[in-house]
Scaffold this active site. Structure first.
Site, PDB file in Angstrom:
ATOM      1  N   GLY A  60      64.258  30.157 -44.692  1.00 50.66           N
ATOM      2  CA  GLY A  60      63.206  30.499 -46.071  1.00 50.66           C
ATOM      3  C   GLY A  60      64.139  29.852 -47.599  1.00 50.66           C
ATOM      4  CE1 TYR A  90      53.007  35.572 -46.941  1.00 45.75           C
ATOM      5  CE2 TYR A  90      51.296  36.878 -48.301  1.00 45.75           C
ATOM      6  CZ  TYR A  90      52.517  36.924 -47.588  1.00 45.75           C
ATOM      7  OH  TYR A  90      54.054  37.212 -48.282  1.00 45.75           O
TER       8      TYR A  90
HETATM    9  N1  LIG Z   1      57.106  35.834 -53.717  1.00 45.29           N
HETATM   10  C1  LIG Z   1      56.464  37.197 -53.044  1.00 45.29           C
HETATM   11  O1  LIG Z   1      56.213  37.738 -54.284  1.00 45.29           O
HETATM   12  C2  LIG Z   1      56.356  37.427 -52.201  1.00 45.29           C
HETATM   13  C3  LIG Z   1      55.902  39.079 -52.058  1.00 45.29           C
HETATM   14  C4  LIG Z   1      55.651  39.465 -50.714  1.00 45.29           C
HETATM   15  C5  LIG Z   1      56.385  39.158 -50.035  1.00 45.29           C
HETATM   16  N2  LIG Z   1      57.688  37.608 -49.676  1.00 45.29           N
HETATM   17  C6  LIG Z   1      57.912  37.328 -48.551  1.00 45.29           C
HETATM   18  O2  LIG Z   1      59.043  37.038 -49.152  1.00 45.29           O
HETATM   19  C7  LIG Z   1      59.739  35.967 -48.188  1.00 45.29           C
HETATM   20  C8  LIG Z   1      59.796  34.610 -48.858  1.00 45.29           C
HETATM   21  O3  LIG Z   1      58.656  34.542 -50.083  1.00 45.29           O
HETATM   22  P1  LIG Z   1      59.446  33.753 -51.363  1.00 45.29           P
HETATM   23  O4  LIG Z   1      58.282  34.126 -52.382  1.00 45.29           O
HETATM   24  O5  LIG Z   1      60.927  33.115 -51.382  1.00 45.29           O
HETATM   25  O6  LIG Z   1      58.716  32.158 -51.020  1.00 45.29           O
HETATM   26  P2  LIG Z   1      58.752  30.805 -51.237  1.00 45.29           P
HETATM   27  O7  LIG Z   1      57.730  30.417 -50.904  1.00 45.29           O
HETATM   28  O8  LIG Z   1      59.074  30.499 -52.655  1.00 45.29           O
HETATM   29  O9  LIG Z   1      60.386  30.424 -49.996  1.00 45.29           O
HETATM   30  C9  LIG Z   1      59.193  30.852 -48.972  1.00 45.29           C
HETATM   31  C10 LIG Z   1      60.236  29.520 -48.019  1.00 45.29           C
HETATM   32  O10 LIG Z   1      59.806  29.069 -46.705  1.00 45.29           O
HETATM   33  C11 LIG Z   1      60.481  27.864 -46.614  1.00 45.29           C
HETATM   34  N3  LIG Z   1      59.434  26.900 -44.963  1.00 45.29           N
HETATM   35  C12 LIG Z   1      57.732  27.424 -44.909  1.00 45.29           C
HETATM   36  N4  LIG Z   1      57.828  26.119 -44.449  1.00 45.29           N
HETATM   37  C13 LIG Z   1      58.826  26.734 -43.360  1.00 45.29           C
HETATM   38  C14 LIG Z   1      59.748  25.985 -41.878  1.00 45.29           C
HETATM   39  N5  LIG Z   1      58.654  25.139 -41.012  1.00 45.29           N
HETATM   40  N6  LIG Z   1      60.578  25.883 -41.712  1.00 45.29           N
HETATM   41  C15 LIG Z   1      61.711  26.831 -42.485  1.00 45.29           C
HETATM   42  N7  LIG Z   1      61.397  27.062 -43.231  1.00 45.29           N
HETATM   43  C16 LIG Z   1      60.574  27.484 -43.972  1.00 45.29           C
HETATM   44  C17 LIG Z   1      60.302  27.190 -47.569  1.00 45.29           C
HETATM   45  O11 LIG Z   1      60.429  26.093 -47.508  1.00 45.29           O
HETATM   46  C18 LIG Z   1      60.533  27.998 -49.024  1.00 45.29           C
HETATM   47  O12 LIG Z   1      62.050  27.759 -49.375  1.00 45.29           O
HETATM   48  C19 LIG Z   1      57.868  35.118 -47.539  1.00 45.29           C
HETATM   49  O13 LIG Z   1      58.077  35.495 -46.507  1.00 45.29           O
HETATM   50  C20 LIG Z   1      57.156  36.314 -48.046  1.00 45.29           C
HETATM   51  O14 LIG Z   1      55.667  36.308 -47.345  1.00 45.29           O
HETATM   52  C21 LIG Z   1      57.505  37.421 -50.941  1.00 45.29           C
END
Ligand SMILES: NC(=O)c1ccc[n+]([C@@H]2O[C@H](COP(=O)([O-])OP(=O)(O)OC[C@H]3O[C@@H](n4cnc5c(N)ncnc54)[C@H](O)[C@@H]3O)[C@@H](O)[C@H]2O)c1
Length: 323
Positions: A7, A140
């Site tokens: 990701g 989620y």
């Molecule tokens: N951004 C926040 O506020 C936040 C808060 C809590 C937890 N998180 C966690 O942090 C992590 C990153 O979050 P983010 O904000 O960068 O999310 P984001 O949506 O910006 O990025 C997620 C990435 O996962 C990739 N992805 C989706 N499906 C996929 C698949 N089948 N195979 C491979 N890659 C895939 C997407 O292309 C994307 O680049 C996640 O696990 C999220 O749950 C984020």
């Protein structure tokens, strides 16, 4: 140290890669998306196309790269997840299972995981500690809660060094990625690029938030902590918890003539109301010395100039939020 990131093309991934590379680590990025234009080029950063739902592909990549640790970030976030719960289950639940299995089969020791306040549900006190009942209301949150438990199982049963942070909503110089906490970042982003924003929540909405540099530091510090110092696999990490109205005040103080108003969306408001106001992170502070550096004011002072530079560089490219 060689690190594989899944990701990697998302809001956290691109900043995490930059932080790892700045520390001199060898990084292999992977995502179902092609390499974004703003990622380092192939000489410095191998970019592997990987769908984490494909167990064979995950195992093959892990076997080929042989990382010392995996940062598993690939996920579908909360708001987008509610529009496609089936895909969200496969990516978030199946993806983590595939990564843990590949780590077990290929003898990779450490798997880092990013959980979330969405694992919590209604009925909790406003401030929540690590060990409270998890009753998530979104797909989620369901997949992240069971992901925490799956990782803890792999730790106990197979000796995988599974470590996770429960992040608040993260704010960074990026266009938001489909989280329900996006109202906070949109106040800044649309404040800079449009001079106005209508938030999809009530002004009194309060959830835990964190500025990305603290979020990255939390993940890296937890990964680098000696195993013997850790008393658990999953840690709350907190920073600050302003009301939406206070964020709006901070934005209007920093960007002249911005107009922010509120038009709550019942579905997203219900999700926000089910989350705690504040995370108690005593275990992280005790075990690996976690301390946030940014509060609302210092984040605003750092973020607004970054967003101005980013949105000018992008020539105000419109990107649809993933909601
Ligand atoms: N951004 C926040 O506020 C936040 C808060 C809590 C937890 N998180 C966690 O942090 C992590 C990153 O979050 P983010 O904000 O960068 O999310 P984001 O949506 O910006 O990025 C997620 C990435 O996962 C990739 N992805 C989706 N499906 C996929 C698949 N089948 N195979 C491979 N890659 C895939 C997407 O292309 C994307 O680049 C996640 O696990 C999220 O749950 C984020």
């Amino acid at each position: 140290m060689r690190t594989l990131v899944t990701g990697a093309g998302g809001q956290v991934g691109l900043d995490l890669i930059a932080a790892l590379m700045a520390q001199g680590h060898e990084v292999h990025a992977s995502d179902v998306r092609v390499r974004p234009d703003d990622a380092p080029d192939a000489r410095d950063l191998p970019w592997h196309m990987l769908d984490v739902c494909d167990p064979e592909a995950v195992r093959n990549l892990v076997a080929r790269v042989r990382p010392d640790r995996i940062f598993h970030l690939a996920a579908i976030l909360s708001a987008r997840g509610e529009s496609m719960p089936d895909v969200t289950y496969q990516v978030n639940q199946g993806g983590l299972y595939n990564v843990l299995e590949a780590a077990r089969l290929e003898g990779i020791t450490q798997v880092m995981f990013t959980s979330t306040i969405a694992v919590f549900g209604p009925g909790l006190p406003p401030s929540v500690a690590d060990d409270v009942p998890l009753q998530p209301t979104t797909m989620y949150g369901v997949t992240k809660a069971s992901g925490e438990m799956l990782g803890a199982y792999y730790s106990r049963r197979f000796g995988i060094d599974f470590r996770a942070v429960r992040y608040p909503g993260l704010i960074s110089a990026a266009v938001p990625g489909g989280g329900t906490s996006d109202y906070a970042l949109f106040m800044y982003v649309d404040g800079v690029r449009r001079g106005r924003y209508t938030a999809f929540c009530r002004p009194d909405t309060t959830i835990p938030l964190m500025y990305m540099p603290d979020g990255l530091r939390a993940l890296l510090e937890l990964s680098n902590a000696p195993r013997s110092a850790l008393t658990r696999c999953v840690y709350n990490v907190g920073a600050f918890s302003p009301t939406a109205a206070r964020i709006a005040d901070a934005v209007t103080a920093a960007i002249p003539d911005v107009k922010i108003d509120f038009d709550p969306d019942p579905i997203r408001q219900a999700i926000l109301d089910s989350w705690p106001d504040l995370l108690i992170d005593d275990a992280a502070r005790r075990d690996w010395n976690w301390r946030p550096e940014f509060d609302l004011e210092s984040m605003t002072n750092d973020l607004v100039p970054r967003l101005r530079a980013m949105l000018t560089d992008d020539n105000e490219t419109e990107q649809a939020p993933h909601v």
